[in-house]
Design a protein around this motif. Structure first.
Motif, PDB file in Angstrom:
ATOM      1  N   ILE A 124      32.539  -0.832  11.954  1.00  0.00           N
ATOM      2  CA  ILE A 124      33.519  -0.098  11.157  1.00  0.00           C
ATOM      3  C   ILE A 124      33.337  -0.483   9.694  1.00  0.00           C
ATOM      4  CG2 ILE A 124      35.964   0.416  10.809  1.00  0.00           C
ATOM      5  CD1 ILE A 124      36.458  -0.415  13.727  1.00  0.00           C
ATOM      6  N   GLU A 142      32.110   5.231   8.693  1.00  0.00           N
ATOM      7  CA  GLU A 142      32.712   5.010   7.373  1.00  0.00           C
ATOM      8  C   GLU A 142      33.671   6.154   7.052  1.00  0.00           C
ATOM      9  OE1 GLU A 142      32.790   2.654   4.716  1.00  0.00           O
ATOM     10  OE2 GLU A 142      34.237   4.183   4.097  1.00  0.00           O
ATOM     11  N   LEU A 159      34.297  -1.771  -1.325  1.00  0.00           N
ATOM     12  CA  LEU A 159      34.862  -2.377  -2.534  1.00  0.00           C
ATOM     13  C   LEU A 159      33.852  -2.414  -3.675  1.00  0.00           C
ATOM     14  CD1 LEU A 159      36.748  -5.331  -0.846  1.00  0.00           C
ATOM     15  CD2 LEU A 159      37.839  -3.598  -2.277  1.00  0.00           C
ATOM     16  N   GLY A 217      32.909  -1.809  -8.706  1.00  0.00           N
ATOM     17  CA  GLY A 217      33.214  -3.230  -8.808  1.00  0.00           C
ATOM     18  C   GLY A 217      32.254  -4.030  -9.647  1.00  0.00           C
ATOM     19  N   ALA A 251      28.856  -8.693 -11.711  1.00  0.00           N
ATOM     20  CA  ALA A 251      27.616  -9.451 -11.547  1.00  0.00           C
ATOM     21  C   ALA A 251      27.400  -9.766 -10.088  1.00  0.00           C
ATOM     22  CB  ALA A 251      27.712 -10.759 -12.328  1.00  0.00           C
ATOM     23  N   ALA A 300      36.970  -3.811   8.245  1.00  0.00           N
ATOM     24  CA  ALA A 300      38.171  -3.208   7.659  1.00  0.00           C
ATOM     25  C   ALA A 300      39.229  -4.236   7.273  1.00  0.00           C
ATOM     26  CB  ALA A 300      38.766  -2.199   8.643  1.00  0.00           C
ATOM     27  N   TYR A 347      40.581   3.922  -1.363  1.00  0.00           N
ATOM     28  CA  TYR A 347      39.163   4.098  -1.052  1.00  0.00           C
ATOM     29  C   TYR A 347      38.579   3.062  -0.098  1.00  0.00           C
ATOM     30  CZ  TYR A 347      38.946   7.859  -4.379  1.00  0.00           C
ATOM     31  OH  TYR A 347      39.146   9.052  -5.009  1.00  0.00           O
ATOM     32  N   THR A 348      39.310   1.993   0.153  1.00  0.00           N
ATOM     33  CA  THR A 348      38.735   0.978   1.052  1.00  0.00           C
ATOM     34  C   THR A 348      39.617   0.664   2.252  1.00  0.00           C
ATOM     35  OG1 THR A 348      39.767  -0.947  -0.008  1.00  0.00           O
ATOM     36  CG2 THR A 348      37.678  -0.163  -0.938  1.00  0.00           C
ATOM     37  N   TYR A 374      40.164  -9.479  -2.257  1.00  0.00           N
ATOM     38  CA  TYR A 374      39.571 -10.556  -1.456  1.00  0.00           C
ATOM     39  C   TYR A 374      40.248 -10.703  -0.106  1.00  0.00           C
ATOM     40  CZ  TYR A 374      37.208 -11.468  -5.829  1.00  0.00           C
ATOM     41  OH  TYR A 374      36.454 -11.332  -6.971  1.00  0.00           O
ATOM     42  N   GLY A 424      32.844  -9.533   6.998  1.00  0.00           N
ATOM     43  CA  GLY A 424      33.216  -9.181   5.627  1.00  0.00           C
ATOM     44  C   GLY A 424      34.408  -9.979   5.137  1.00  0.00           C
ATOM     45  N   VAL A 458      27.276 -10.819  -2.392  1.00  0.00           N
ATOM     46  CA  VAL A 458      26.381 -11.682  -1.631  1.00  0.00           C
ATOM     47  C   VAL A 458      27.121 -12.276  -0.431  1.00  0.00           C
ATOM     48  CG1 VAL A 458      25.142 -13.881  -1.732  1.00  0.00           C
ATOM     49  CG2 VAL A 458      24.809 -12.182  -3.518  1.00  0.00           C
TER      50      VAL A 458
HETATM   51  C1  LIG Z   1      37.073  -4.088  -9.014  1.00  0.00           C
HETATM   52  C2  LIG Z   1      36.190  -4.996  -8.210  1.00  0.00           C
HETATM   53  C3  LIG Z   1      35.228  -5.768  -8.842  1.00  0.00           C
HETATM   54  C4  LIG Z   1      34.391  -6.601  -8.097  1.00  0.00           C
HETATM   55  N1  LIG Z   1      33.397  -7.264  -8.747  1.00  0.00           N
HETATM   56  C5  LIG Z   1      32.513  -7.983  -8.037  1.00  0.00           C
HETATM   57  C6  LIG Z   1      31.386  -8.568  -8.664  1.00  0.00           C
HETATM   58  O1  LIG Z   1      31.159  -8.405  -9.854  1.00  0.00           O
HETATM   59  N2  LIG Z   1      30.542  -9.318  -7.932  1.00  0.00           N
HETATM   60  C7  LIG Z   1      30.726  -9.498  -6.595  1.00  0.00           C
HETATM   61  O2  LIG Z   1      29.920 -10.178  -5.974  1.00  0.00           O
HETATM   62  N3  LIG Z   1      31.775  -8.949  -5.960  1.00  0.00           N
HETATM   63  C8  LIG Z   1      32.669  -8.193  -6.648  1.00  0.00           C
HETATM   64  N4  LIG Z   1      33.737  -7.621  -6.008  1.00  0.00           N
HETATM   65  C9  LIG Z   1      34.000  -7.984  -4.599  1.00  0.00           C
HETATM   66  C10 LIG Z   1      33.069  -7.291  -3.635  1.00  0.00           C
HETATM   67  O3  LIG Z   1      32.991  -5.944  -3.976  1.00  0.00           O
HETATM   68  C11 LIG Z   1      33.588  -7.433  -2.209  1.00  0.00           C
HETATM   69  O4  LIG Z   1      33.833  -8.785  -1.916  1.00  0.00           O
HETATM   70  C12 LIG Z   1      32.607  -6.903  -1.159  1.00  0.00           C
HETATM   71  O5  LIG Z   1      32.087  -5.659  -1.558  1.00  0.00           O
HETATM   72  C13 LIG Z   1      33.314  -6.774   0.184  1.00  0.00           C
HETATM   73  O6  LIG Z   1      32.511  -6.112   1.132  1.00  0.00           O
HETATM   74  P1  LIG Z   1      33.006  -5.922   2.626  1.00  0.00           P
HETATM   75  O7  LIG Z   1      31.904  -5.306   3.360  1.00  0.00           O
HETATM   76  O8  LIG Z   1      33.567  -7.176   3.131  1.00  0.00           O
HETATM   77  O9  LIG Z   1      34.265  -4.954   2.551  1.00  0.00           O
HETATM   78  P2  LIG Z   1      34.397  -3.443   2.055  1.00  0.00           P
HETATM   79  O10 LIG Z   1      33.486  -3.178   0.959  1.00  0.00           O
HETATM   80  O11 LIG Z   1      35.830  -3.208   1.823  1.00  0.00           O
HETATM   81  O12 LIG Z   1      33.940  -2.584   3.314  1.00  0.00           O
HETATM   82  C14 LIG Z   1      34.833  -2.094   4.261  1.00  0.00           C
HETATM   83  C15 LIG Z   1      34.533  -0.633   4.514  1.00  0.00           C
HETATM   84  O13 LIG Z   1      35.231  -0.218   5.668  1.00  0.00           O
HETATM   85  C16 LIG Z   1      35.702   1.092   5.475  1.00  0.00           C
HETATM   86  N5  LIG Z   1      36.838   1.298   6.381  1.00  0.00           N
HETATM   87  C17 LIG Z   1      38.034   0.659   6.367  1.00  0.00           C
HETATM   88  N6  LIG Z   1      38.823   1.103   7.364  1.00  0.00           N
HETATM   89  C18 LIG Z   1      38.090   2.016   8.050  1.00  0.00           C
HETATM   90  C19 LIG Z   1      38.350   2.814   9.209  1.00  0.00           C
HETATM   91  N7  LIG Z   1      39.518   2.759   9.875  1.00  0.00           N
HETATM   92  N8  LIG Z   1      37.370   3.654   9.640  1.00  0.00           N
HETATM   93  C20 LIG Z   1      36.173   3.728   8.980  1.00  0.00           C
HETATM   94  N9  LIG Z   1      35.879   2.992   7.898  1.00  0.00           N
HETATM   95  C21 LIG Z   1      36.826   2.146   7.428  1.00  0.00           C
HETATM   96  C22 LIG Z   1      36.078   1.130   4.014  1.00  0.00           C
HETATM   97  O14 LIG Z   1      36.118   2.458   3.539  1.00  0.00           O
HETATM   98  C23 LIG Z   1      34.961   0.294   3.391  1.00  0.00           C
HETATM   99  O15 LIG Z   1      33.863   1.091   3.011  1.00  0.00           O
HETATM  100  C24 LIG Z   1      34.559  -6.726  -6.708  1.00  0.00           C
HETATM  101  C25 LIG Z   1      35.522  -5.944  -6.072  1.00  0.00           C
HETATM  102  C26 LIG Z   1      36.322  -5.072  -6.799  1.00  0.00           C
HETATM  103  C27 LIG Z   1      37.304  -4.202  -6.064  1.00  0.00           C
END
Ligand SMILES: Cc1cc2nc3c(=O)[nH]c(=O)nc-3n(C[C@H](O)[C@H](O)[C@H](O)COP(=O)(O)OP(=O)(O)OC[C@H]3O[C@@H](n4cnc5c(N)ncnc54)[C@H](O)[C@@H]3O)c2cc1C
Lengths: 464, 86
Positions: free
Chosen positions: A8, A32, A40, A54, A57, A260, A410-411, A419, A439, A448
């Protein structure tokens, strides 16, 4: 058809987990809800311009030829990617600016040690020991965070509370899910990520990374369905039995990995997901969210005198990292100039400003008030930056602003939490045997961190 | 001869798992880990690649037998027999 694994979310963690599983010949499907990848850290086009949601860096930069277990190398190895594909350009230098004091750091921790020694001569020895001790610790998150405290840890080496605030400011902004303090394990990971390894920017922005991940995943036979949200996770109390999509279709899989968020995933299991941004019994008051403005400027900021890559600032006596009572907190923030990384010039200059924000205040605004308050915030935040550096405002030709509710929309992260929940589940385990969390709520944060999390959880649950 | 083939197979896998590692000068008697900067995640990957490529299963308790190229040859030789003769 029954899949070996359904994931997911097509953010950094979901895509990375998908690559691992698909590489080892699993039949994998990523679902997705959004129309764009990246979660994010996605990207979008507005008025013919490309924006990153986001990206300030990429942390954890290690130069080419650097081997060993650092997260970036680990990710490249595990995902079978080459470093060249990410086109990383390291930062020039960054600053921590507090009233009357500035610290400077680069991707060489020796520069930070020297800067601390100059600004806080009495603390030079203590800070050296902090660096030594952090580097001697394992780069892992496991077990319970319990009551461990980064502040208490720093106090065991240092006496100056302002220096402690200054050290914490960048690591909190780039990876603390908890207000005021952070668990020691999380601090060690972030300290190394930010100060010992450092910052880089992929040429072309975050889309470069996302495209590499999506291409790799697809080339391995992984399936990806966009605009395809999970509405409900059906189970028999022990195992997931099927996954129901927004359009009512059911999908079956032996293993389900969810990026999620933990509470969000549990809500899917309980059939309680809704579109109001709330889940019964889950408080989002301790979740941290941000406002962010992206200003396009007609000359590179370095041309009018803004030289650092990133500036973490605080204008008060003490630094407060917490959800503000009001809609936003101007007293501290992050300023990022994507053009001030090394590497080729950007097509246009960009200045990004970030402040802490209160999700509930933004959620309850009327649409008219929301539009006005977004601009009001961005104007005030720019004014504060203009007090620290040559004024960038006369150069602005376009500006986009997003809020905690944009992030939530959007997320799907409750409270627009960047976080995630302050409670992390390092094992990824849930009450259902074939459902695991990857995640944000597993604990590794940032781009990363999320990739590493997807890999670790795929390895732990998906390889049988 | 068969030993050399097994070693070649293992080196080939290492080149995939850790492309940044320098495999040109590996001492077959010494621990791979010490020479090549491989960690436990990389070792798990070597095991996974053996399964992916050759359908060879290495149970956890046998991981120590993949310590060096020589021990790999000894342990994997019989398991890879079909691939060595063809
Ligand atoms: C403004 C901002 C600036 C940032 N700057 C940085 C930076 O400079 N450097 C850095 O390293 N990190 C940065 N981050 C943090 C980083 O973006 C996140 O820590 C990382 O992208 C998290 O990834 P993830 O896969 O854990 O979660 P997510 O990216 O949230 O992935 C979860 C996904 O699941 C999907 N989803 C949720 N529920 C459902 C559902 N029911 N069905 C289907 N899909 C679903 C969402 O749409 C999303 O695409 C920033 C974040 C933000 C918001």
């Amino acid at each position: 058809m029954k899949y070996d694994a359904v994931i997911i979310g097509a953010g950094m963690s979901g895509l990375s987990a998908g690559i691992r599983l698909a590489y080892f010949d699993k039949r994998v499907l990523i679902l997705e809800r959004h129309y764009a990848y990246g979660g994010l850290n996605s990207y979008y086009t507005l008025g013919g311009r490309q924006y990153d949601v986001g990206l300030h860096a990429l942390t954890n930069y290690t130069p080419p030829g650097h081997r060993g277990g650092q997260p970036l190398n680990r990710i490249l190895r595990q995902l079978r990617l080459s470093r060249e594909e990410l086109k990383l350009h390291p930062q020039k230098y960054s600053e921590v600016r507090f009233p009357g004091r500035t610290l400077r750091f680069t991707n060489d921790v020796a520069d930070f040690i020297e800067s601390v020694a100059t600004a806080f001569p009495k603390e030079a020895g203590g800070f050296y020991k902090v660096v030594e001790d952090v580097l001697s610790r394992e780069y892992v998150l496991d077990g319970e965070d319990g009551e461990s405290s980064a502040r208490a840890y720093l106090r065991s080496f240092l006496n100056d509370e302002i220096l402690i605030d200054m050290i914490l400011c960048p690591v909190m902004y780039y990876g603390s899910p908890t207000p005021h303090d952070m668990p020691l394990g999380q601090f060690v990971v972030m300290f190394r990520s930010v100060y010992c390894e450092g910052f880089a920017r992929p040429e072309g922005g975050v889309r470069t990374i996302i495209k590499v991940l999506v291409k790799k995943y697809r080339s391995l036979g992984g399936k990806l369905r966009m605009r395809c949200g999970v509405e409900r996770i059906h189970h028999d109390g022990h195992r997931v039995t099927s996954i129901e999509l927004d359009d009512g279709e059911h999908v079956e899989a032996d293993l389900v990995l969810s990026s999620a968020g933990f509470d969000e995933t549990m809500a899917l299991c309980a059939g309680e997901a809704n579109s109001t941004g709330t889940v019964a019994g889950v408080s989002t008051e301790d979740r941290l969210s941000f406002l962010e403005s992206v200003s396009i400027v007609n000359v590179e900021p370095s041309a009018f005198g803004i030289m650092p890559t990133i500036v973490f600032y605080n204008t008060e006596d003490r630094f407060t990292y917490a959800r503000p009572d009001g809609a936003y907190d101007l007293s501290s923030g992050v300023l990022c100039m994507p053009g001030n990384f090394t590497g080729a010039a950007l097509p246009e200059g960009i200045v990004r400003v970030t402040n802490l924000a209160n999700y509930d205040r933004w959620r309850t605004m009327s649409p008219a008030e929301y539009a006005v308050r977004k601009n009001e915030w961005a104007d005030k935040a720019s004014e504060i930056v203009a007090g620290m550096f040559p004024d960038f405002r006369p150069h602005v030709i376009e500006r986009d602003v997003f809020s905690p509710t944009t992030i939530e929309r959007y997320t799907g992260h409750l409270g627009g939490a960047v976080y995630g929940s302050p409670r992390k589940i390092h094992s990824g385990r849930t009450p259902l045997a074939n459902l695991a969390i990857c995640g944000t709520d597993q604990g590794f944060l940032g781009i990363v961190g999320a990739m590493l999390s997807g890999i670790l959880i795929a390895n732990a649950y998906g390889m049988e | 001869m068969a030993d050399e083939k097994v070693k070649g197979i293992v080196l080939d896998i290492i080149a995939t798992v850790a492309p940044d590692a320098d495999i040109s000068d590996v001492d077959p008697a010494k621990r791979l880990r010490d020479q090549l900067d491989l960690d436990s995640m990389d070792f798990l990957d070597i095991v996974m690649e053996l399964r992916k490529r050759y359908k060879v299963e290495v149970p956890k308790e046998d991981y120590p037998r993949l310590e060096s190229l020589d021990s790999c040859a000894e342990y994997l030789g019989p398991k890879l027999e079909a691939h060595l003769t063809s």
